[in-house]
Write a protein that holds these residues in place. Structure first.
Motif, mmCIF file in Angstrom:
data_model
loop_
_atom_site.group_PDB
_atom_site.id
_atom_site.type_symbol
_atom_site.label_atom_id
_atom_site.label_comp_id
_atom_site.label_asym_id
_atom_site.label_seq_id
_atom_site.Cartn_x
_atom_site.Cartn_y
_atom_site.Cartn_z
ATOM 1 N N LYS A 452 0.856 -1.200 0.000
ATOM 2 C CA LYS A 452 0.000 0.000 0.000
ATOM 3 C C LYS A 452 0.888 1.245 0.000
ATOM 4 C CE LYS A 452 -3.735 2.174 2.593
ATOM 5 N NZ LYS A 452 -4.583 2.068 3.806
ATOM 6 N N CYS A 455 -0.974 8.397 0.085
ATOM 7 C CA CYS A 455 -0.818 9.785 -0.384
ATOM 8 C C CYS A 455 -1.813 10.633 0.416
ATOM 9 C CB CYS A 455 -1.090 9.893 -1.878
ATOM 10 S SG CYS A 455 -0.845 11.577 -2.535
ATOM 11 N N TRP A 468 -2.199 9.092 -10.292
ATOM 12 C CA TRP A 468 -1.041 8.253 -9.943
ATOM 13 C C TRP A 468 -0.244 7.949 -11.224
ATOM 14 C CZ3 TRP A 468 0.441 6.841 -5.083
ATOM 15 C CH2 TRP A 468 -0.493 7.001 -4.052
ATOM 16 N N ILE A 475 -0.968 5.813 -14.421
ATOM 17 C CA ILE A 475 -1.792 4.645 -14.098
ATOM 18 C C ILE A 475 -3.242 5.116 -14.179
ATOM 19 C CG2 ILE A 475 -2.349 2.885 -12.403
ATOM 20 C CD1 ILE A 475 0.424 3.341 -11.181
ATOM 21 N N MET A 477 -6.919 5.145 -13.715
ATOM 22 C CA MET A 477 -7.812 4.474 -12.759
ATOM 23 C C MET A 477 -8.939 3.739 -13.458
ATOM 24 S SD MET A 477 -8.180 7.125 -9.601
ATOM 25 C CE MET A 477 -6.753 7.700 -8.671
ATOM 26 N N TYR A 485 -4.173 -3.374 -9.431
ATOM 27 C CA TYR A 485 -4.260 -2.146 -8.637
ATOM 28 C C TYR A 485 -5.653 -1.981 -8.006
ATOM 29 C CZ TYR A 485 -0.023 -0.801 -11.152
ATOM 30 O OH TYR A 485 1.235 -0.762 -11.684
ATOM 31 N N PHE A 487 -7.584 1.335 -6.099
ATOM 32 C CA PHE A 487 -7.472 2.757 -5.773
ATOM 33 C C PHE A 487 -8.398 3.071 -4.586
ATOM 34 C CE2 PHE A 487 -6.500 2.330 -10.276
ATOM 35 C CZ PHE A 487 -5.312 3.015 -10.383
ATOM 36 N N GLU A 489 -9.764 6.144 -1.840
ATOM 37 C CA GLU A 489 -9.878 7.613 -1.724
ATOM 38 C C GLU A 489 -10.838 7.922 -0.567
ATOM 39 O OE1 GLU A 489 -11.618 11.052 -4.586
ATOM 40 O OE2 GLU A 489 -10.182 9.682 -5.524
ATOM 41 N N LEU A 500 -2.712 3.814 -3.239
ATOM 42 C CA LEU A 500 -2.607 2.899 -4.381
ATOM 43 C C LEU A 500 -2.154 1.548 -3.815
ATOM 44 C CD1 LEU A 500 -2.579 2.324 -7.440
ATOM 45 C CD2 LEU A 500 -0.172 3.056 -7.444
ATOM 46 N N TYR A 513 6.972 6.347 -7.626
ATOM 47 C CA TYR A 513 5.552 6.644 -7.916
ATOM 48 C C TYR A 513 5.308 8.150 -7.716
ATOM 49 C CZ TYR A 513 4.464 1.665 -7.811
ATOM 50 O OH TYR A 513 4.410 0.333 -8.068
ATOM 51 N N CYS A 515 2.318 10.932 -6.916
ATOM 52 C CA CYS A 515 0.915 11.196 -6.483
ATOM 53 C C CYS A 515 0.643 12.679 -6.674
ATOM 54 C CB CYS A 515 0.725 10.789 -5.032
ATOM 55 S SG CYS A 515 -0.915 11.236 -4.386
#
Length: 539
Positions: A452, A455, A468, A475, A477, A485, A487, A489, A500, A513, A515
């Motif tokens: 994991k 962000c 992302w 990437i 979504m 993956y 996602f 939020e 992510l 990565y 963000c």
């Protein structure tokens, strides 16, 4: 006696100053005398110091039954003397036969022939004159001035036509009539109420002459609308005139029927000052003054009829703050009408939020307000405390702030009512700006397991987009393989927590990565390096 007086009056009618040859005769022609008697410009005395008046009668006023003397003194009298009453001769002898109450007093030597009347009667109210006829040698006759004798008669005791007792109803107009008969002059009538006040309004005064045309009956009619205060009081009618200044009176007792006069009060459960603590047992009293005393009671709270056998008292058990400012009304009815009175309850209770403070988002330089609306009785004392300074910054329900970096932050509202626990709540002033990512730049995960990447961003207003990328590649979504993956939020009051998640990590998933978090004020990006956990690196 009546015949005797008539005979005597007939024989004495005339004027002694008229021409007569015999002084001993009491009769004679009245034609010349009547003419001269009506002449106000009379001779006062003879020429050359002849017969003349030393004293003449004056106007007098006297009360019936009293003694009256009309003076007449003649000097050098030579003619016959007599008194006239309304131009009627009374006779020339001192005893005035035929007029038992009249006589001429005094002595011939002093020339005193004053007229004495006793006891005075109403019929004596007349005009009198002292006359002296011509002398034997032709001396001129003389007449005095006229003297008006006014006879006063005390009035009879007054009477109230309605009697000595009267029942009436409050505010309904009544008439009380007081009659005093036979006064001369007419009686003066005064009304006095049961409170000792002399009444001057609503009074009609009427005078009616009696058959003798001299005495008068007086009537005083009082019109009034009695009040409760007049119940069981006595109205007095007083009468008097100038003949007798001693008041004579008549009295009437007044009974006034009136609708109830109501007083509502709290007699149990209240503290000093009238406040009622929440939870107390409240006892209310309803006192009614009424006539008649047969009464019925009804109680209301906020116009809602209360059930129960409540009369002069009503009880509210375990009173709550819902009764604060409630209107308690007692209605009382008797045969005359109904009355009511109300009492507002004052319930003391601790603070409770009507509206908790709400966090505010605003631009720099703007003026904003936060509200801490608290109910309580007595009125709650409110304090706003800034978390930044730990200082009191406001003491009213509304706190106004100008937005700046210094004023942004958390504020605590505290409300206190004496005798009760205090309450509090908090709200935050946020400055609107582009997001700020606060996550760690280096994060760790293991190969072959769930990894994991967090962000966490501060974002006021709310974040609108989260992007992302891995090693420079977006990437997407919407098109990313859900088997690889996930996602996440989660929007927070102060921002967003995004993540992510790689379901089954491989060595190729470790690296850099990016963000990016965006809102309406801008965006922020952070490069997060995902490294293998130290214990997960192969030897």
């Amino acid at each position: 006696k009546s015949k005797k007086n008539k005979s005597s009056q007939s024989s004495h009618h005339g004027d002694s100053s008229s021409s007569s040859s015999s002084s001993s005769s009491s009769s004679g022609s009245s034609s010349a005398a009547a003419s001269s008697a009506n002449d106000e410009s009379k001779p006062k005395g003879g020429d050359n110091g002849g017969q003349h008046f030393a004293m003449e009668p004056q106007d007098q006023t006297a009360v019936v039954g009293s003694r009256v003397t009309l003076p007449c003194r003649v000097m050098e009298k030579v003619g016959a003397l007599q008194w006239t009453k309304d131009d009627f001769g009374l006779g020339q002898h001192r005893n005035l036969s035929g007029f038992e109450r009249y006589s001429m007093v005094g002595s011939d030597e002093e020339g005193d022939f004053s007229l004495d009347i006793y006891p005075l009667m109403l019929d004596d109210d007349a005009k009198y004159q002292c006359q002296v006829g011509p002398g034997p040698q032709g001396e001129q006759g003389i007449r005095s001035r006229f003297a008006k004798l006014t006879v006063l008669v005390p009035p009879e005791a007054p009477k109230i036509t309605q009697g000595d007792y009267l029942v009436t109803t409050e505010d309904r107009e009544i008439e009380l009539e007081c009659v005093s008969q036979g006064g001369k002059p007419a009686a003066e009538i005064t009304w006095i109420d049961g409170l000792g006040n002399v009444l001057t309004k609503g009074i009609e005064y009427v005078k009616e002459p009696l058959a003798d045309s001299r005495r008068i009956t007086a009537r005083s009619i009082l019109k009034l609308a009695p009040k409760k205060e007049h119940h069981n009081t006595t109205f007095t009618c007083q009468a008097q005139n100038t003949a007798d200044r001693t008041y004579r009176s008549a009295k009437l007792l007044l009974e006034v029927k009136y609708a109830p006069k109501v007083i509502v009060s709290v007699v149990g459960g209240a503290l000093a000052g009238g406040k009622i603590p929440e939870g107390a047992e409240v006892i209310l009293s309803c006192q009614a003054d009424a006539n008649p005393h047969e009464l019925s009671y009804r109680w209301f709270i906020n116009d809602e009829l209360m059930t129960g056998d409540f009369t002069t008292k009503m009880i509210i058990h375990n009173v709550s703050r819902q009764y604060h400012d409630a209107i308690v009304k007692c209605e009382v009815v008797n045969a005359v009408g109904k009355s009511e009175q109300s009492k507002k309850l004052d319930i003391s209770f601790g603070p409770v939020f009507r509206q908790r403070p709400v966090s505010v988002e605003a631009d720099l330089g703007a003026t904003v307000s936060m509200r801490c609306d608290v109910a309580g009785n007595p009125e709650p004392e409110i304090e706003w405390i800034s978390e930044n300074s730990d200082q009191v910054v406001g003491v009213a329900a509304e706190l106004k702030l100008k937005v700046s970096s210094e004023t942004a932050g958390r504020y605590f509202c505290k409300a206190v009512v004496n005798g009760f626990p205090e309450i509090g709540a908090e709200a935050t002033l946020y400055v609107k700006r582009a997001p700020i990512i606060t996550s760690h730049k280096v994060q760790f995960g293991g190969v072959g397991g769930r990894v994991k990447i967090d962000c966490l961003a501060f974002s006021i207003p709310k974040a609108e987009h989260i992007l992302w990328s891995f090693e420079g590649k977006i990437i997407n979504m919407s098109s990313a393989d859900p088997d690889i993956y996930i996602f996440e939020e989660h929007h927070l009051p102060e921002g967003v927590r995004a993540a992510l998640i790689i379901r089954d990590s491989k060595a190729t998933h470790f690296g850099k990565y990016n963000c990016t978090v965006m809102n309406s004020y801008g965006g922020d990006s952070l490069v997060i390096t995902l490294l293998r956990e130290p214990g997960n690196i192969p030897v």
